[in-house]
Design an enzyme around this catalytic site. Structure first.
Site, PDB file in Angstrom:
ATOM      1  N   ARG A  43       0.838  -1.211   0.000  1.00 50.94           N
ATOM      2  CA  ARG A  43       0.000   0.000   0.000  1.00 50.94           C
ATOM      3  C   ARG A  43       0.869   1.256   0.000  1.00 50.94           C
ATOM      4  NH1 ARG A  43      -4.477   0.357   4.587  1.00 50.94           N
ATOM      5  NH2 ARG A  43      -2.698   0.922   5.865  1.00 50.94           N
TER       6      ARG A  43
ATOM      7  N   LYS B 198      -2.430   6.632   1.465  1.00 50.17           N
ATOM      8  CA  LYS B 198      -2.298   7.083   2.863  1.00 50.17           C
ATOM      9  C   LYS B 198      -1.325   8.266   2.836  1.00 50.17           C
ATOM     10  CE  LYS B 198      -2.099   4.631   7.247  1.00 50.17           C
ATOM     11  NZ  LYS B 198      -3.140   5.381   7.919  1.00 50.17           N
TER      12      LYS B 198
ATOM     13  N   GLU C  55     -16.149   6.023   5.982  1.00 47.59           N
ATOM     14  CA  GLU C  55     -15.338   5.394   7.031  1.00 47.59           C
ATOM     15  C   GLU C  55     -15.287   6.340   8.222  1.00 47.59           C
ATOM     16  OE1 GLU C  55     -11.273   4.980   5.626  1.00 47.59           O
ATOM     17  OE2 GLU C  55     -11.387   6.880   4.552  1.00 47.59           O
TER      18      GLU C  55
HETATM   19  N1  PXG Z   1      -9.269   4.535   7.224  1.00 44.09           N
HETATM   20  C1  PXG Z   1      -8.384   5.523   7.431  1.00 44.09           C
HETATM   21  C2  PXG Z   1      -8.684   6.889   6.953  1.00 44.09           C
HETATM   22  C3  PXG Z   1      -7.163   5.237   8.057  1.00 44.09           C
HETATM   23  O1  PXG Z   1      -6.267   6.203   8.241  1.00 44.09           O
HETATM   24  C4  PXG Z   1      -7.879   2.931   8.301  1.00 44.09           C
HETATM   25  C5  PXG Z   1      -9.045   3.276   7.633  1.00 44.09           C
HETATM   26  C6  PXG Z   1      -7.658   1.521   8.699  1.00 44.09           C
HETATM   27  O2  PXG Z   1      -6.667   0.905   7.878  1.00 44.09           O
HETATM   28  P1  PXG Z   1      -5.714  -0.260   8.421  1.00 44.09           P
HETATM   29  O3  PXG Z   1      -4.891  -0.631   7.263  1.00 44.09           O
HETATM   30  O4  PXG Z   1      -4.914   0.328   9.551  1.00 44.09           O
HETATM   31  O5  PXG Z   1      -6.601  -1.362   8.865  1.00 44.09           O
HETATM   32  C7  PXG Z   1      -6.906   3.925   8.517  1.00 44.09           C
HETATM   33  C8  PXG Z   1      -5.622   3.618   9.206  1.00 44.09           C
HETATM   34  C9  PXG Z   1      -3.913   6.977  14.081  1.00 44.09           C
HETATM   35  C10 PXG Z   1      -3.741   5.972  13.021  1.00 44.09           C
HETATM   36  O6  PXG Z   1      -2.893   7.445  14.580  1.00 44.09           O
HETATM   37  C11 PXG Z   1      -4.684   5.745  12.060  1.00 44.09           C
HETATM   38  C12 PXG Z   1      -4.493   4.766  11.097  1.00 44.09           C
HETATM   39  C13 PXG Z   1      -3.385   4.019  11.100  1.00 44.09           C
HETATM   40  C14 PXG Z   1      -2.447   4.264  12.038  1.00 44.09           C
HETATM   41  C15 PXG Z   1      -2.610   5.253  13.011  1.00 44.09           C
HETATM   42  O7  PXG Z   1      -5.063   7.295  14.450  1.00 44.09           O
HETATM   43  N2  PXG Z   1      -5.429   4.616  10.174  1.00 44.09           N
END
Ligand code: PXG
Length: 294
Positions: free
Chosen positions: A52, A151, A184
Site C-alpha cells: 500500500r 495514505k 469510514e
Molecule cells: N481509514 C483511514 C482513513 C485510516 O487512516 C484505516 C481506515 C484503517 O486501515 P488499516 O490498514 O490500519 O486497517 C486507517 C488507518 C492513528 C492511526 O494514529 C490511524 C491509522 C493508522 C495508524 C494510526 O489514528 N489509520
C-alpha cells in the site's frame, strides 16, 4: 535508553532524529505513510502495508529509493534496535527537502523515516462496552481529488472530522462522502451487520482500503459468513443490528451508539464479538518474524 529512530539509512536517538524545515512533507504534506503493528515478535500483514505504501508513492510519482524487501528490513531492524516485540510502527516517506515552491521536481532525495514505539490502546472498557460516535459534517475528500486509497501525509480531512468528534465529546466520527454514502471513520473502516450479514463500503466510495478491513472480509469468507461490499447510508447504520470499526490502531472495536441512536440492543452484538475474536486468533497465527529463528 531513548528510542532509536531510522532516518535515511541511519539510526538516531529520538531527541536527535530530525528532518529539514524545507522538507516538502512538512511544507506541503507531500508524501505517504503507513501505520503497522507488531504482536508478540511478529509484524502483522507487513507485505500488505508495504504494498500500500508503494502504491501510494506511485500515485504521487514519488520514487522510493529502496526496494520493498529493503523497506521490510528497515522495519524489522528498527524493531530489533529497540528490542520490541509488541509495537506500533510508523513509516513515513516524504518528497524530501526542496525549495519554497511546491514543485516536486526540485526535491532530489526522498526522506525515509521509521519509528517503532509502544502503543496505547483505547481503554479496555471501550472494547467491552462499545463506542459512541457521531456523524461529522465534514465530507470525505472526493476520490477524483486526492484518492483516499493513498495514505498521504495530508490528513486534514480526517483531522477536521476528529475535531468534530472531540467537540461532541466522543472518540470517533463517521464520515460520509458527497453522495451521502457512509465512507469510514477518521482512522478506521466501518462494518455493519444486518440479518446476520456483514456489510462494508466499497473502495470507490472514497475510503482507505484497510489491512484490518481486508482481514475481516477474508475471515468472514472462510467462516461462511455473508459479506457484502456495497454502499449504505447513515440510516442503514442507525437501523443496523450491529456495528464495528477496524484499523491498525484500534484493531476491531464495537460501536453501540451513532448520533444518539442506539445500535441493536446497545451492546456489542454476537457477530461483532465473533469477528473480534477471529481477528485476535488470526493475529496470533500470522506475521513476519522480527527475530530470526522464531
Ligand atoms: N481509514 C483511514 C482513513 C485510516 O487512516 C484505516 C481506515 C484503517 O486501515 P488499516 O490498514 O490500519 O486497517 C486507517 C488507518 C492513528 C492511526 O494514529 C490511524 C491509522 C493508522 C495508524 C494510526 O489514528 N489509520
Amino acid at each position: 535508553m531513548s528510542i532509536q529512530i531510522y532516518v535515511n539509512g541511519e539510526f538516531f536517538p529520538k531527541e536527535e532524529a530530525k528532518v529539514s524545515v524545507f522538507d516538502h512533507g512538512f511544507l506541503y504534506g507531500d508524501g505517504v505513510f503507513e501505520g503497522i503493528r507488531a504482536y508478540d515478535g511478529r509484524v502483522f500483514k507487513l507485505n500488505q502495508h508495504i504494498d500500500r505504501l508503494y502504491d501510494g508513492a506511485k500515485g504521487i510519482m514519488l520514487d522510493i529509493p529502496l526496494t520493498k524487501q529493503e523497506m521490510i528490513e528497515v522495519v524489522l531492524e528498527t524493531l530489533r534496535r529497540n528490542e520490541l516485540r509488541d509495537a506500533y510502527i510508523r513509516l513515513v516517506i516524504s518528497r524530501g527537502p526542496g525549495d519554497l515552491g511546491l514543485d516536486p521536481q526540485k526535491c532530489s532525495k526522498p526522506t525515509i523515516i521509521c519509528i517503532a514505539d509502544k502503543i496505547s490502546l483505547y481503554p479496555e472498557k471501550m472494547y467491552k462496552e462499545g463506542l459512541e460516535i457521531i456523524t461529522a459534517a465534514t465530507r470525505r475528500n472526493p476520490p477524483e481529488g486526492v484518492n483516499a486509497q493513498m495514505k498521504s501525509l495530508n490528513y486534514l480531512n480526517n483531522i477536521m472530522a476528529k475535531i468534530e468528534a472531540n467537540l461532541a465529546g466522543v472518540p470517533e466520527a463517521l464520515i460520509l462522502n458527497r453522495e451521502d454514502y457512509v465512507a469510514e471513520c477518521t482512522g478506521d473502516n466501518i462494518f455493519i451487520v444486518k440479518h446476520g450479514e456483514l456489510i462494508t463500503p466499497p473502495p470507490y466510495v472514497g475510503i482507505l482500503v484497510g489491512v484490518t478491513r481486508n482481514s475481516i472480509i477474508n475471515m468472514a469468507k472462510v467462516m461462511g459468513i455473508h459479506i457484502h461490499e456495497r454502499v449504505f447510508t447513515r440510516h442503514d447504520v442507525y437501523t443496523a443490528d450491529e456495528c464495528f470499526l477496524t484499523g491498525t490502531a484500534a484493531e476491531a472495536i464495537p460501536v453501540v451508539k451513532v448520533d444518539g441512536r442506539v445500535i441493536g440492543d446497545g451492546k456489542p452484538g454476537p457477530l461483532t464479538l465473533k469477528m473480534l475474536s477471529a481477528l485476535k486468533n488470526h493475529i496470533k497465527n500470522e506475521g513476519t518474524p522480527i527475530y530470526p529463528n522464531e
